[in-house]
Enzyme design. Structure first.
Site, PDB file in Angstrom:
ATOM      1  N   GLY A  97       1.037  -0.974  -0.159  1.00 19.10           N
ATOM      2  CA  GLY A  97       0.150  -0.055   0.177  1.00 19.10           C
ATOM      3  C   GLY A  97       0.775   1.336  -0.202  1.00 19.10           C
ATOM      4  O   GLY A  97       2.209   1.532  -0.417  1.00 19.10           O
ATOM      5  N   SER A  98       0.404   2.560   0.397  1.00 19.61           N
ATOM      6  CA  SER A  98       0.909   3.671   0.966  1.00 19.61           C
ATOM      7  C   SER A  98       2.380   3.596   1.506  1.00 19.61           C
ATOM      8  O   SER A  98       1.448   2.587   1.953  1.00 19.61           O
ATOM      9  CB  SER A  98       0.104   4.682   1.121  1.00 19.61           C
ATOM     10  N   GLU A 131       5.893  -3.677   0.803  1.00 21.08           N
ATOM     11  CA  GLU A 131       5.885  -3.008  -0.352  1.00 21.08           C
ATOM     12  C   GLU A 131       4.775  -1.831  -0.874  1.00 21.08           C
ATOM     13  O   GLU A 131       3.395  -2.195  -0.689  1.00 21.08           O
ATOM     14  CB  GLU A 131       5.085  -4.542  -0.802  1.00 21.08           C
ATOM     15  N   LEU A 132       5.598  -0.736  -0.920  1.00 21.41           N
ATOM     16  CA  LEU A 132       5.058   0.569  -0.997  1.00 21.41           C
ATOM     17  C   LEU A 132       4.464   1.694  -2.282  1.00 21.41           C
ATOM     18  O   LEU A 132       5.169   1.032  -2.835  1.00 21.41           O
ATOM     19  CB  LEU A 132       5.753   1.826   0.387  1.00 21.41           C
ATOM     20  N   CYS A 147       2.114   0.347  -8.932  1.00 14.39           N
ATOM     21  CA  CYS A 147       3.279   1.086  -7.996  1.00 14.39           C
ATOM     22  C   CYS A 147       4.636   1.379  -8.966  1.00 14.39           C
ATOM     23  O   CYS A 147       5.487   2.310  -8.892  1.00 14.39           O
ATOM     24  CB  CYS A 147       3.794  -0.227  -6.856  1.00 14.39           C
ATOM     25  N   GLU A 170       4.603  11.121  -5.560  1.00 15.15           N
ATOM     26  CA  GLU A 170       3.819  10.208  -6.784  1.00 15.15           C
ATOM     27  C   GLU A 170       2.347   9.561  -6.900  1.00 15.15           C
ATOM     28  O   GLU A 170       1.248  10.300  -6.176  1.00 15.15           O
ATOM     29  CB  GLU A 170       3.691   7.920  -5.767  1.00 15.15           C
TER      30      GLU A 170
HETATM   31  P1  NAD Z   1      -3.608   2.383   1.063  1.00 13.36           P
HETATM   32  O1  NAD Z   1      -1.584   2.527   1.631  1.00 13.36           O
HETATM   33  O2  NAD Z   1      -4.263   3.821   1.583  1.00 13.36           O
HETATM   34  O3  NAD Z   1      -3.729   0.819   1.348  1.00 13.36           O
HETATM   35  C1  NAD Z   1      -3.336   0.038   1.799  1.00 13.36           C
HETATM   36  C2  NAD Z   1      -4.507  -0.853   2.271  1.00 13.36           C
HETATM   37  O4  NAD Z   1      -4.011  -0.410   3.433  1.00 13.36           O
HETATM   38  C3  NAD Z   1      -5.887  -1.101   2.476  1.00 13.36           C
HETATM   39  O5  NAD Z   1      -6.105  -2.009   3.067  1.00 13.36           O
HETATM   40  C4  NAD Z   1      -5.564   0.035   3.565  1.00 13.36           C
HETATM   41  O6  NAD Z   1      -7.703  -0.257   3.974  1.00 13.36           O
HETATM   42  C5  NAD Z   1      -4.893  -0.445   5.141  1.00 13.36           C
HETATM   43  N1  NAD Z   1      -4.970   0.378   6.405  1.00 13.36           N
HETATM   44  C6  NAD Z   1      -4.804   2.051   5.868  1.00 13.36           C
HETATM   45  N2  NAD Z   1      -4.997   2.229   7.301  1.00 13.36           N
HETATM   46  C7  NAD Z   1      -4.893   2.127   7.863  1.00 13.36           C
HETATM   47  C8  NAD Z   1      -3.980   1.574   9.355  1.00 13.36           C
HETATM   48  N3  NAD Z   1      -4.244   2.492   9.638  1.00 13.36           N
HETATM   49  N4  NAD Z   1      -3.951   0.185   9.490  1.00 13.36           N
HETATM   50  C9  NAD Z   1      -4.387  -1.199   8.509  1.00 13.36           C
HETATM   51  N5  NAD Z   1      -3.904  -0.909   7.625  1.00 13.36           N
HETATM   52  C10 NAD Z   1      -4.209   0.489   6.930  1.00 13.36           C
HETATM   53  O7  NAD Z   1      -2.889   2.334  -0.179  1.00 13.36           O
HETATM   54  P2  NAD Z   1      -4.225   1.642  -2.000  1.00 13.36           P
HETATM   55  O8  NAD Z   1      -4.780   2.876  -2.195  1.00 13.36           O
HETATM   56  O9  NAD Z   1      -5.428   1.299  -1.369  1.00 13.36           O
HETATM   57  O10 NAD Z   1      -2.730   1.285  -2.166  1.00 13.36           O
HETATM   58  C11 NAD Z   1      -2.235   1.901  -3.529  1.00 13.36           C
HETATM   59  C12 NAD Z   1      -1.110   2.423  -2.835  1.00 13.36           C
HETATM   60  O11 NAD Z   1      -0.320   1.174  -3.142  1.00 13.36           O
HETATM   61  C13 NAD Z   1      -0.113   2.830  -3.654  1.00 13.36           C
HETATM   62  O12 NAD Z   1       0.758   3.864  -2.483  1.00 13.36           O
HETATM   63  C14 NAD Z   1       0.788   2.017  -4.822  1.00 13.36           C
HETATM   64  O13 NAD Z   1       2.669   2.600  -5.028  1.00 13.36           O
HETATM   65  C15 NAD Z   1       0.706   0.977  -3.856  1.00 13.36           C
HETATM   66  N6  NAD Z   1       1.166   0.120  -3.929  1.00 13.36           N
HETATM   67  C16 NAD Z   1       2.583  -0.559  -3.867  1.00 13.36           C
HETATM   68  C17 NAD Z   1       2.585  -2.324  -4.841  1.00 13.36           C
HETATM   69  C18 NAD Z   1       4.402  -2.851  -4.475  1.00 13.36           C
HETATM   70  O14 NAD Z   1       4.919  -3.517  -4.804  1.00 13.36           O
HETATM   71  N7  NAD Z   1       5.247  -1.685  -3.918  1.00 13.36           N
HETATM   72  C19 NAD Z   1       1.432  -2.516  -4.617  1.00 13.36           C
HETATM   73  C20 NAD Z   1       0.722  -2.417  -5.527  1.00 13.36           C
HETATM   74  C21 NAD Z   1       0.153  -0.895  -4.813  1.00 13.36           C
END
Ligand code: NAD
Length: 482
Positions: free
Chosen positions: A230-231, A250-251, A284, A376
């Site tokens: 995620g982010s 993986e961010l 990502c 990003e």
């Molecule tokens: P996000 O960080 O908003 O959410 C990711 C996950 O985290 C979701 O399931 C969300 O519900 C959960 N989450 C949010 N707040 C939380 C908390 N306080 N505690 C626990 N879990 C929590 O990301 P997104 O918008 O769903 O996805 C996009 C991001 O993911 C982009 O930054 C992208 O670059 C990244 N990404 C990275 C890769 C990689 O392999 N490096 C791959 C895919 C996506």
């Protein structure tokens, strides 16, 4: 999944629960309700961890893990049409993208099954160490126990597969928390695990906003591994709350592809048209920045302008659509705002279309400090930046906060190796963009892009602990000959 049939989306200890209230999943193109799942509460999250912890008291043998994982792969293939329909609705990605990601997920579960059968330690040569005489030593690989897997909206089949596949292959119990915007694909995967005969408790599913259940999932000593995609902002919270548990993070990234003066420009244009715009740029490793040798800047921007002008944004179910909407109109507004303030010398697209749609966008030479370059963007926006030479491009990448993957286009082997050795990123793709990814390879970032690598072989290794076994062997007494 859908309102009429299917499980509730909240699986705790092998039973579907009703949840605190319904969580509606919206079709990202039409705005209609595409499905309803049960919203998990913090108490459900605690129950899920407790159930997973109990499950690990009955170890799952490697052949059983492999059998289940192969069954999951077959089960997903069998339900292709239903998965594709739900996936397109919840993500807004095109039908071709849905089929491609499903193919990848199936392959990831099969690769994970192979790893379950290969999991082994190694002999450790103690003989050469003081105090090591007469010892035979070897390691075994033991499951870490409970794994919490948290996944993002933009790859709801493959990121889930990269977490549950290795988690189960390693013999762990997994608590899965998919993104609240796209939980339907994860529900299909969990159903496939149950049908494949995974014992209850080994996989728990919680659908809920991260802020709601996140605190209950973090800081629990029964959890030994957090695998998060995620982010970067949320990744920092996971890291802070993980305590002594190991993490894969993986961010985010603002990935770069570097184009040297000897690159084949037509080829670069063709691959960037796919790698910068698939999933409407919500990948990502998406090609966000192209650093091109100044002498090839005009050639490249004119080739790319033609490619980008030919891309169609629209209904993800349309046969001629190249990219669907962004995950929400709020995100599309944000991205269009960044484009408007970027100060590019030349621009193709950039406008907001209806709903979450945004026109595929090419920016030529935006301001060096603009957010389209430094942050990003996660939208269908590619920026082309002229540089003096390869070393200047490498310096720009290394000065940035992210370090996921980079692409380098050159015909010169020395330059290719120089870039591969000098770029501070998790992966360097020569004559491919930053977005190249095969699921068997080690995949992960450095710096603000996180740490730890996915890819079944590598994740399975990380999701186990080595246990050393040392045998102190004495020479037996010689028996008297008769
Ligand atoms: P996000 O960080 O908003 O959410 C990711 C996950 O985290 C979701 O399931 C969300 O519900 C959960 N989450 C949010 N707040 C939380 C908390 N306080 N505690 C626990 N879990 C929590 O990301 P997104 O918008 O769903 O996805 C996009 C991001 O993911 C982009 O930054 C992208 O670059 C990244 N990404 C990275 C890769 C990689 O392999 N490096 C791959 C895919 C996506």
């Amino acid at each position: 999944m859908t309102t009429s049939t299917g499980p509730s989306g909240l699986l705790v200890d092998g039973r579907w629960r009703a949840g605190i209230d319904p969580l509606e999943v919206v079709d990202k193109y039409s705005g209609d309700v595409a499905g309803v799942v049960a919203r998990a509460s913090p108490a459900d999250a605690q129950d899920a961890i407790a159930g997973a912890y109990r499950a690990t008291a009955q170890p799952l043998e490697p052949d059983e893990r492999a059998r289940v994982l192969l069954g999951v792969a077959d089960g997903l293939e069998d339900r292709t049409d239903r998965i594709v329909a739900d996936y397109v609705a919840e993500t807004g990605f095109t039908v071709a993208e849905a089929r491609n990601e499903l193919r990848r997920a199936v392959a990831i579960y099969r690769l994970s099954a192979q790893e379950a059968t290969r999991l082994a330690g190694e002999q450790v040569p103690l003989g050469a160490t003081p105090g090591g005489a007469h010892r035979l030593a070897f390691t075994t690989r033991e499951p870490v126990g409970v794994v919490v897997a948290i996944s993002p909206f933009n790859a709801p089949l493959s990121t889930v597969a990269h977490k549950i596949g290795p988690g189960i292959a390693a013999g762990n119990a997994v608590v899965l928390k998919p993104a609240e915007a796209t939980p339907l694909s994860a529900c299909h995967a969990v159903e496939a695990f149950l049908e494949a005969g995974l014992p209850p408790g080994y996989l728990q599913l919680l659908c809920a906003p991260g802020e709601l259940v996140g605190p209950a999932l973090l800081g629990d000593d029964r959890v030994r591994f957090y695998t998060f995609t995620g982010s970067t902002a949320v990744g920092r919270r996971i890291s802070a709350g993980a305590g002594l548990a190991r993490t894969h993070l993986e961010l985010g990234s603002n990935s770069v592809s570097i184009v040297a003066d000897d690159a084949r420009i037509d080829e670069v244009g063709r691959v960037v048209a796919t790698a910068g715009f698939r999933k409407a740029g919500q990948v990502c490793t998406s090609v966000q920045r192209i650093l091109v040798d100044r002498r090839r800047f005009d050639d490249l921007t004119s080739v790319l302008a033609e490619e980008v002008a030919g891309l169609r944004a629209g209904d993800p179910r349309g046969p001629d659509t190249d990219l669907g909407p962004l995950i929400s109109s709020v995100e599309a507004d944000r991205a269009a705002g960044w484009v408007a303030e970027a100060g590019a010398r030349h621009r193709v697209g950039g406008e907001r279309l209806g709903g979450g749609l945004m026109a595929p966008t090419l920016l030529a030479d935006p301001d060096a400090e603009s957010r389209v370059l430094t942050d990003e963007i996660f939208a269908p926006v590619v920026s082309v930046v002229p540089v003096g030479d390869l070393d200047e491009a490498i310096d720009i990448v290394n000065a940035g906060r992210y370090g996921l993957q980079a692409g380098v286009f050159t015909q010169d082997l020395d330059r290719a190796f120089h870039a591969a050795r000098s770029l501070r990123v998790g992966g360097v793709m020569i004559n491919d963009t930053s977005s190249y990814h095969a699921d068997a390879m080690p995949y992960g970032g450095v710096k603000d892009s996180g740490h730890g690598v996915e890819g079944p072989r590598y994740a399975v290794e990380d999701m186990t602990d080595p246990r050393i076994v040392v045998l102190n062997l004495r020479r037996p007494e010689r028996e008297e000959s008769l």
